[in-house]
Design a protein around this motif. Structure first.
Motif, PDB file in Angstrom:
ATOM      1  N   ARG A  92       0.855  -1.187   0.000  1.00  0.00           N
ATOM      2  CA  ARG A  92       0.000   0.000   0.000  1.00  0.00           C
ATOM      3  C   ARG A  92       0.892   1.238   0.000  1.00  0.00           C
ATOM      4  O   ARG A  92       2.063   1.182   0.418  1.00  0.00           O
ATOM      5  N   PRO A  93       0.359   2.374  -0.430  1.00  0.00           N
ATOM      6  CA  PRO A  93       1.144   3.612  -0.392  1.00  0.00           C
ATOM      7  C   PRO A  93       1.400   4.052   1.044  1.00  0.00           C
ATOM      8  O   PRO A  93       0.682   3.673   1.972  1.00  0.00           O
ATOM      9  N   TYR A  94       2.449   4.862   1.217  1.00  0.00           N
ATOM     10  CA  TYR A  94       2.636   5.545   2.496  1.00  0.00           C
ATOM     11  C   TYR A  94       1.562   6.616   2.623  1.00  0.00           C
ATOM     12  O   TYR A  94       1.119   7.200   1.625  1.00  0.00           O
ATOM     13  N   VAL A  95       1.151   6.892   3.849  1.00  0.00           N
ATOM     14  CA  VAL A  95       0.321   8.073   4.075  1.00  0.00           C
ATOM     15  C   VAL A  95       1.253   9.244   4.305  1.00  0.00           C
ATOM     16  O   VAL A  95       2.416   9.069   4.707  1.00  0.00           O
ATOM     17  N   LYS A  96       0.786  10.442   4.053  1.00  0.00           N
ATOM     18  CA  LYS A  96       1.636  11.621   4.183  1.00  0.00           C
ATOM     19  C   LYS A  96       2.205  11.711   5.596  1.00  0.00           C
ATOM     20  O   LYS A  96       1.474  11.607   6.582  1.00  0.00           O
ATOM     21  N   GLY A  97       3.512  11.872   5.683  1.00  0.00           N
ATOM     22  CA  GLY A  97       4.177  11.981   6.974  1.00  0.00           C
ATOM     23  C   GLY A  97       4.635  10.655   7.555  1.00  0.00           C
ATOM     24  O   GLY A  97       5.361  10.630   8.552  1.00  0.00           O
ATOM     25  N   GLU A  98       4.239   9.552   6.952  1.00  0.00           N
ATOM     26  CA  GLU A  98       4.624   8.236   7.481  1.00  0.00           C
ATOM     27  C   GLU A  98       6.119   7.991   7.314  1.00  0.00           C
ATOM     28  O   GLU A  98       6.776   7.432   8.190  1.00  0.00           O
ATOM     29  N   MET A  99       6.663   8.380   6.176  1.00  0.00           N
ATOM     30  CA  MET A  99       8.088   8.208   5.903  1.00  0.00           C
ATOM     31  C   MET A  99       8.614   9.453   5.203  1.00  0.00           C
ATOM     32  O   MET A  99       7.947  10.004   4.327  1.00  0.00           O
ATOM     33  N   LYS A 100       9.805   9.885   5.574  1.00  0.00           N
ATOM     34  CA  LYS A 100      10.424  11.034   4.923  1.00  0.00           C
ATOM     35  C   LYS A 100      11.287  10.582   3.754  1.00  0.00           C
ATOM     36  O   LYS A 100      11.826   9.478   3.756  1.00  0.00           O
ATOM     37  N   VAL A 101      11.398  11.446   2.746  1.00  0.00           N
ATOM     38  CA  VAL A 101      12.277  11.175   1.613  1.00  0.00           C
ATOM     39  C   VAL A 101      13.701  11.035   2.138  1.00  0.00           C
ATOM     40  O   VAL A 101      14.131  11.793   3.018  1.00  0.00           O
ATOM     41  N   SER A 140       6.608  10.239  -5.855  1.00  0.00           N
ATOM     42  CA  SER A 140       6.951   8.836  -6.060  1.00  0.00           C
ATOM     43  C   SER A 140       7.364   8.151  -4.764  1.00  0.00           C
ATOM     44  O   SER A 140       7.183   6.938  -4.609  1.00  0.00           O
ATOM     45  N   TRP A 141       7.948   8.927  -3.857  1.00  0.00           N
ATOM     46  CA  TRP A 141       8.365   8.358  -2.579  1.00  0.00           C
ATOM     47  C   TRP A 141       7.174   7.749  -1.831  1.00  0.00           C
ATOM     48  O   TRP A 141       7.324   6.789  -1.068  1.00  0.00           O
ATOM     49  N   LEU A 142       5.984   8.286  -2.046  1.00  0.00           N
ATOM     50  CA  LEU A 142       4.791   7.794  -1.346  1.00  0.00           C
ATOM     51  C   LEU A 142       4.301   6.449  -1.871  1.00  0.00           C
ATOM     52  O   LEU A 142       3.354   5.889  -1.324  1.00  0.00           O
ATOM     53  N   ARG A 143       4.944   5.921  -2.937  1.00  0.00           N
ATOM     54  CA  ARG A 143       4.431   4.694  -3.557  1.00  0.00           C
ATOM     55  C   ARG A 143       5.448   3.530  -3.519  1.00  0.00           C
ATOM     56  O   ARG A 143       5.929   3.065  -4.547  1.00  0.00           O
ATOM     57  N   PRO A 144       5.768   3.030  -2.315  1.00  0.00           N
ATOM     58  CA  PRO A 144       6.667   1.868  -2.221  1.00  0.00           C
ATOM     59  C   PRO A 144       6.041   0.603  -2.784  1.00  0.00           C
ATOM     60  O   PRO A 144       6.736  -0.390  -3.016  1.00  0.00           O
TER      61      PRO A 144
END
Length: 204
Positions: A92-101, A140-144
Motif C-alpha cells: 500500500r502507499p505511504y500516508v503523508k508523513g509516514e516516511m520522509k524522503v 513517487s516516494w509515497l508509492r513503495p
C-alpha cells in the motif's frame, strides 16, 4: 526539436570515474584505483549544468528557443541493500508523513531543482525558452508498492516454492502504476509550454 525531456540521477549512484576536459576529476566507489573518491553530487551538478547550458547555446546559435523539462530523481524503495536480498514488500502507499524522503534522494532533487532555476536565469536574455522541473521525487516516494519487486521475473515463486534468494526490482515501476501520474502532469506541462511557444511565435 520543440521539446526536450531530461531524466537524470540513478546512474550517478554506480561506481564511476569522472572526467572533465579529458582529465580525471575523481571517482565514486572505485576501490583499487588511485583516484580520490569525490562522491557524486558535484559530478551530477556539473553534468546537468553542462547539458542545460549546451542546449541554450545550440538553440541560440540556430536562432530559436526550445521547451525543456527536467524530471527529478525517482527514489527506490529497497528495504536492505539491493544486492544483499533487499526487497520492497509494501502493498500500500505511504500516508503523508509516514516516511520522509531519504537524504540522498532529497539532495539529488535539490541539485536538479537549483540547476533548472539557474538555466532559467541564463536563458532570460533570450526569447523562446522555457525550463521547468517535473518534480516527481516526493510524489513517487509515497508509492513503495509500485515496483515490480520479485515479479521482475515471471512466476518468481513457482516450482513449488523458492529456495534461496529472489532478486527484487525496487527501482523501476509497474505499468499501469504510479508513473501514469507522471505522464498526466507532463501532458499538462506540455500544454502550458505549447501555449507559451505559440504566443512567442505570434509575436515574431
Amino acid at each position: 526539436m520543440d521539446l526536450i525531456v531530461l531524466s537524470v540521477g540513478n546512474w550517478f549512484l554506480v561506481p564511476s570515474v569522472y572526467y572533465e576536459g579529458g582529465k580525471v576529476l575523481g571517482c565514486l566507489n572505485c576501490e583499487g584505483l588511485e583516484y580520490s573518491d569525490i562522491g557524486f553530487y558535484g559530478p551530477l551538478r556539473k553534468a546537468l549544468r553542462a547539458t542545460l547550458n549546451r542546449i541554450i547555446e545550440k538553440k541560440v546559435d540556430k536562432g530559436n528557443g526550445v521547451n525543456v523539462i527536467v524530471r527529478t530523481f525517482s527514489p527506490s524503495h529497497f528495504e536492505g541493500d539491493w544486492d544483499k536480498e533487499g526487497s520492497c514488500p509494501k502493498t500500500r502507499p505511504y500516508v503523508k508523513g509516514e516516511m520522509k524522503v531519504g537524504e540522498v534522494d532529497e539532495e539529488i532533487r535539490r541539485i536538479e531543482m537549483e540547476e533548472v532555476e539557474n538555466a532559467k536565469v541564463k536563458a532570460k536574455e533570450f526569447r523562446g525558452f522555457s525550463f521547468e522541473a517535473l518534480d516527481v521525487t516526493k510524489l513517487s516516494w509515497l508509492r513503495p508498492d509500485g515496483h515490480p519487486g520479485a515479479y521482475m521475473n515471471h512466476f518468481p515463486f513457482g516450482n513449488n516454492g523458492v529456495s534461496g534468494r529472489v532478486q527484487n526490482d525496487c527501482v523501476h515501476w509497474c505499468l499501469p502504476g504510479p508513473i501514469d501520474s507522471w505522464n498526466e502532469i507532463l501532458l499538462e506541462m506540455i500544454k502550458t509550454q505549447d501555449c507559451r511557444l505559440s504566443l512567442f511565435n505570434l509575436s515574431h
